[in-house]
Design a protein around this motif. Sequence first.
Motif, PDB file in Angstrom:
ATOM      1  N   ASN A 290      29.002 -39.688  97.356  1.00 23.56           N
ATOM      2  CA  ASN A 290      29.667 -39.001  98.477  1.00 23.56           C
ATOM      3  C   ASN A 290      30.676 -39.905  99.178  1.00 23.56           C
ATOM      4  N   GLU A 291      30.397 -41.216  99.150  1.00 29.80           N
ATOM      5  CA  GLU A 291      31.297 -42.173  99.794  1.00 29.80           C
ATOM      6  C   GLU A 291      32.406 -42.640  98.864  1.00 29.80           C
ATOM      7  N   GLY A 292      32.416 -42.161  97.615  1.00 28.67           N
ATOM      8  CA  GLY A 292      33.438 -42.547  96.659  1.00 28.67           C
ATOM      9  C   GLY A 292      33.235 -43.916  96.044  1.00 28.67           C
ATOM     10  N   LYS A 293      32.011 -44.467  96.155  1.00 29.57           N
ATOM     11  CA  LYS A 293      31.722 -45.795  95.619  1.00 29.57           C
ATOM     12  C   LYS A 293      31.067 -45.744  94.244  1.00 29.57           C
ATOM     13  N   PHE A 294      30.718 -44.550  93.784  1.00 25.57           N
ATOM     14  CA  PHE A 294      30.095 -44.404  92.469  1.00 25.57           C
ATOM     15  C   PHE A 294      30.576 -43.095  91.857  1.00 25.57           C
ATOM     16  N   ARG A 295      30.909 -43.132  90.587  1.00 26.34           N
ATOM     17  CA  ARG A 295      31.452 -41.949  89.915  1.00 26.34           C
ATOM     18  C   ARG A 295      30.417 -40.828  89.853  1.00 26.34           C
ATOM     19  N   ASP A 296      30.816 -39.625  90.268  1.00 23.80           N
ATOM     20  CA  ASP A 296      29.868 -38.519  90.244  1.00 23.80           C
ATOM     21  C   ASP A 296      29.525 -38.108  88.824  1.00 23.80           C
ATOM     22  N   ASP A 297      30.502 -38.156  87.882  1.00 21.63           N
ATOM     23  CA  ASP A 297      30.212 -37.757  86.505  1.00 21.63           C
ATOM     24  C   ASP A 297      29.238 -38.728  85.840  1.00 21.63           C
ATOM     25  N   LEU A 298      29.353 -40.020  86.171  1.00 21.68           N
ATOM     26  CA  LEU A 298      28.403 -40.995  85.629  1.00 21.68           C
ATOM     27  C   LEU A 298      27.025 -40.791  86.249  1.00 21.68           C
ATOM     28  N   TYR A 299      27.004 -40.512  87.540  1.00 24.28           N
ATOM     29  CA  TYR A 299      25.726 -40.282  88.222  1.00 24.28           C
ATOM     30  C   TYR A 299      24.941 -39.153  87.554  1.00 24.28           C
ATOM     31  N   TYR A 300      25.622 -38.053  87.248  1.00 24.79           N
ATOM     32  CA  TYR A 300      24.921 -36.921  86.637  1.00 24.79           C
ATOM     33  C   TYR A 300      24.483 -37.249  85.215  1.00 24.79           C
ATOM     34  N   ARG A 301      25.221 -38.106  84.523  1.00 27.04           N
ATOM     35  CA  ARG A 301      24.826 -38.542  83.183  1.00 27.04           C
ATOM     36  C   ARG A 301      23.579 -39.424  83.235  1.00 27.04           C
ATOM     37  N   LEU A 302      23.521 -40.270  84.242  1.00 23.81           N
ATOM     38  CA  LEU A 302      22.390 -41.196  84.358  1.00 23.81           C
ATOM     39  C   LEU A 302      21.146 -40.527  84.918  1.00 23.81           C
ATOM     40  N   ASN A 303      21.339 -39.495  85.729  1.00 25.34           N
ATOM     41  CA  ASN A 303      20.256 -38.883  86.496  1.00 25.34           C
ATOM     42  C   ASN A 303      19.593 -37.715  85.761  1.00 25.34           C
ATOM     43  N   ILE A 304      19.615 -37.738  84.446  1.00 20.26           N
ATOM     44  CA  ILE A 304      18.972 -36.664  83.675  1.00 20.26           C
ATOM     45  C   ILE A 304      17.476 -36.639  83.973  1.00 20.26           C
ATOM     46  N   VAL A 305      16.849 -37.806  83.937  1.00 13.52           N
ATOM     47  CA  VAL A 305      15.447 -37.938  84.357  1.00 13.52           C
ATOM     48  C   VAL A 305      15.403 -39.046  85.392  1.00 13.52           C
ATOM     49  N   ALA A 306      14.910 -38.747  86.574  1.00 13.03           N
ATOM     50  CA  ALA A 306      14.832 -39.741  87.653  1.00 13.03           C
ATOM     51  C   ALA A 306      13.375 -40.053  87.969  1.00 13.03           C
ATOM     52  N   ILE A 307      13.096 -41.338  88.113  1.00 12.07           N
ATOM     53  CA  ILE A 307      11.772 -41.794  88.534  1.00 12.07           C
ATOM     54  C   ILE A 307      11.951 -42.564  89.838  1.00 12.07           C
ATOM     55  N   ILE A 308      11.314 -42.090  90.891  1.00 15.21           N
ATOM     56  CA  ILE A 308      11.426 -42.738  92.197  1.00 15.21           C
ATOM     57  C   ILE A 308      10.102 -43.441  92.502  1.00 15.21           C
ATOM     58  N   ILE A 309      10.143 -44.765  92.598  1.00 19.91           N
ATOM     59  CA  ILE A 309       8.930 -45.551  92.816  1.00 19.91           C
ATOM     60  C   ILE A 309       8.707 -45.720  94.311  1.00 19.91           C
ATOM     61  N   PRO A 310       7.562 -45.329  94.826  1.00 20.97           N
ATOM     62  CA  PRO A 310       7.312 -45.462  96.264  1.00 20.97           C
ATOM     63  C   PRO A 310       7.120 -46.917  96.661  1.00 20.97           C
ATOM     64  N   PRO A 311       7.520 -47.313  97.861  1.00 16.92           N
ATOM     65  CA  PRO A 311       7.289 -48.693  98.324  1.00 16.92           C
ATOM     66  C   PRO A 311       5.805 -48.935  98.552  1.00 16.92           C
ATOM     67  N   LEU A 312       5.422 -50.201  98.534  1.00 15.39           N
ATOM     68  CA  LEU A 312       4.009 -50.553  98.654  1.00 15.39           C
ATOM     69  C   LEU A 312       3.420 -50.109  99.983  1.00 15.39           C
ATOM     70  N   ARG A 313       4.213 -50.104 101.046  1.00 14.62           N
ATOM     71  CA  ARG A 313       3.682 -49.752 102.374  1.00 14.62           C
ATOM     72  C   ARG A 313       3.250 -48.291 102.448  1.00 14.62           C
ATOM     73  N   THR A 314       3.716 -47.446 101.515  1.00 10.53           N
ATOM     74  CA  THR A 314       3.302 -46.040 101.512  1.00 10.53           C
ATOM     75  C   THR A 314       2.170 -45.770 100.528  1.00 10.53           C
TER      76      THR A 314
END
Length: 466
Positions: A290-314
Motif C-alpha cells: 500500500n505504501e509502494g515499497k513492495f510490488r503488489d504482483d510479487l506479493y500475490y505470487r509469494l502469498n499463495i500459502v501464508a503461515i503466520i507464526i505467533p509471538p512467544l508472548r501470546t
Amino acid sequence: MPSILVIDDDVSICQTLELYLEEEGYIVDTAQTGTEGLNKYVQKPADVVILDIRLPDVDGFAVLEDLREENENVKVIMITAFHDMETTINAMKGGAFDYIHKPVNVDELDMAIKKALKSQEMEKKIEGLLTEPSRSFRVGDIIGTGNEMREIFKTIGTVSQSRTTVLIQGESGTGKELIAKVIHHNTSPDEPFIAVNCSAIVETLLESELFGHEKGSFTGAIARKLGKFELARYGTVFLDEISEMSINLQAKLLRVLQEMEFERVGGKDKVKVNARIMTATNKDLKTMVNEGKFRDDLYYRLNIVAIIIPPLRTRRQDIPPLIDYLLTKINLDLHKKIIGVSDEMMEIFMQYHWPGNIRELENLLVRACVVAKGQVLGKSDFPELGKDETASIMKGARADLDETAAIFKPSEPGKLLTLDEVEERYIRKVIKETDKNKGEICEVLGISRPTFERKLEKYSITFERD
C-alpha cells in the motif's frame, strides 16, 4: 442423511459420539478395532470417518492408508490424546481431512464434519481430482500446543504435498527458517536447502548470489559462478527478510516465479528453475504494498500459502515445554546436566514479554547454562533479566490490571454501569483476547452455547469464529 463411521477402542467415546451425532441428524455406525472399522467401511462406505490413532489391533495411520486405498477422497477426521507435532503433520500429510485432540470438543468436531461434507459435495462436481500418495518422513523440532500452532502443523502437512510458494510471517526469533526447513524436509529431504538473507547482502551482490554470473560479466568475475537457484536443484531456496529486497530485484524475482527461468548476470542463455521458493519476513508486506515499497504482483505470487507464526508472548503455555526441549539440546551441546529452572525463574519467564521470542529464550538459557554452578537455573543465573526487565514485567502487570479495571469504568463521571454494560464489555474482552472457538469461550464465561448466542445478538457482537 450423511453417514458417519466412528472407529475408536473406547466404548464410552463411541457411545457418546453416536448419541450426539444422531441427535444432529447423522446416520452413525461404530467400530472398536481398525479391522472391524475397515470391514464396515468396505461393506458400506460412510461419508465421514472419525478415526482414533491408537487402536488395539492396528495403527490408525495404517487404517487411514487402507481407507484411502479403498477411496482416495475419503474424509477422515483423526482424533488422539497425544499432542505432538509429528503426529499432527503425519496425519495431515497422510491424507486426513482434519485432526482433533482428546477430549473431543463437540463444537470443533461438528465444524470439522460440516467442512468435510461441504468439501465432499464440491469434489463430486469435479472430475479428475488427484491426491498425491503419502510418504514416510521425519520432522523438525517445533514445540506448540495452542490452536494457532496446531493449525500451522496442519498447514505444514498440507503444503508438503506440493511445491507451491510459501510466505512465512512472524516477528524476529519466532522460528521462520525452522518452519521452512520442516516443509523442505517433508517435501524434498534429499535435495539442498539454501537460505539467503536478503538484508545482509547489498543489491549488486545479491543478484549475483541468486542468479549467478558469467566470466567477465563484471570486475572480479574471473570464472562462471552458479547462483542459488541453480545450486538448489530440486530443493528449496529460502529468501529470508524478503521485505528488504530492492524493487529492481523484486521485478527479476517475479519473472523467475512467472516463467520458472532466468539468465545469469552477464549471460544470455535461459536457465530453468526447478527449486521451490519460500520466503519470510517480520514486516507487514500488505502495508508495504500500500505504501509502494513492495510490488503488489510479487506479493500475490509469494502469498499463495501464508503461515503466520505467533509471538512467544501470546503462547505462554509453550514456554515450559520449550525450556525442557532447549535444555536437553543445550546439555548435549555443552555436556551439562541442567535439569530445569527454579519455580521463581519460571514465574518470571511466564510474565516476561519476550521481544526476541524463542531465539531470546534460547540465548538466555545457553548463557545461564555456561555459568551455572548447580543443576537448577535460578534468578542469579540470569543477570540479563535484571531491574529493567523486572520493571517491564511489573508495568505489563499494571497494564493488565488497568485494562481489567477499564471494564468497570463508567462512560460518564459519577455514573455507575449497569450489569448489562459490564457483561457486554467483559464478553467483548474475552473474545478479543483469546483465539478460542464458541464452545471454549462458553466454558470461560460459564454459560451455555444458546445463552452465548443470545448475548451476541443482544449486544450486537460480531463473532466470525465457529
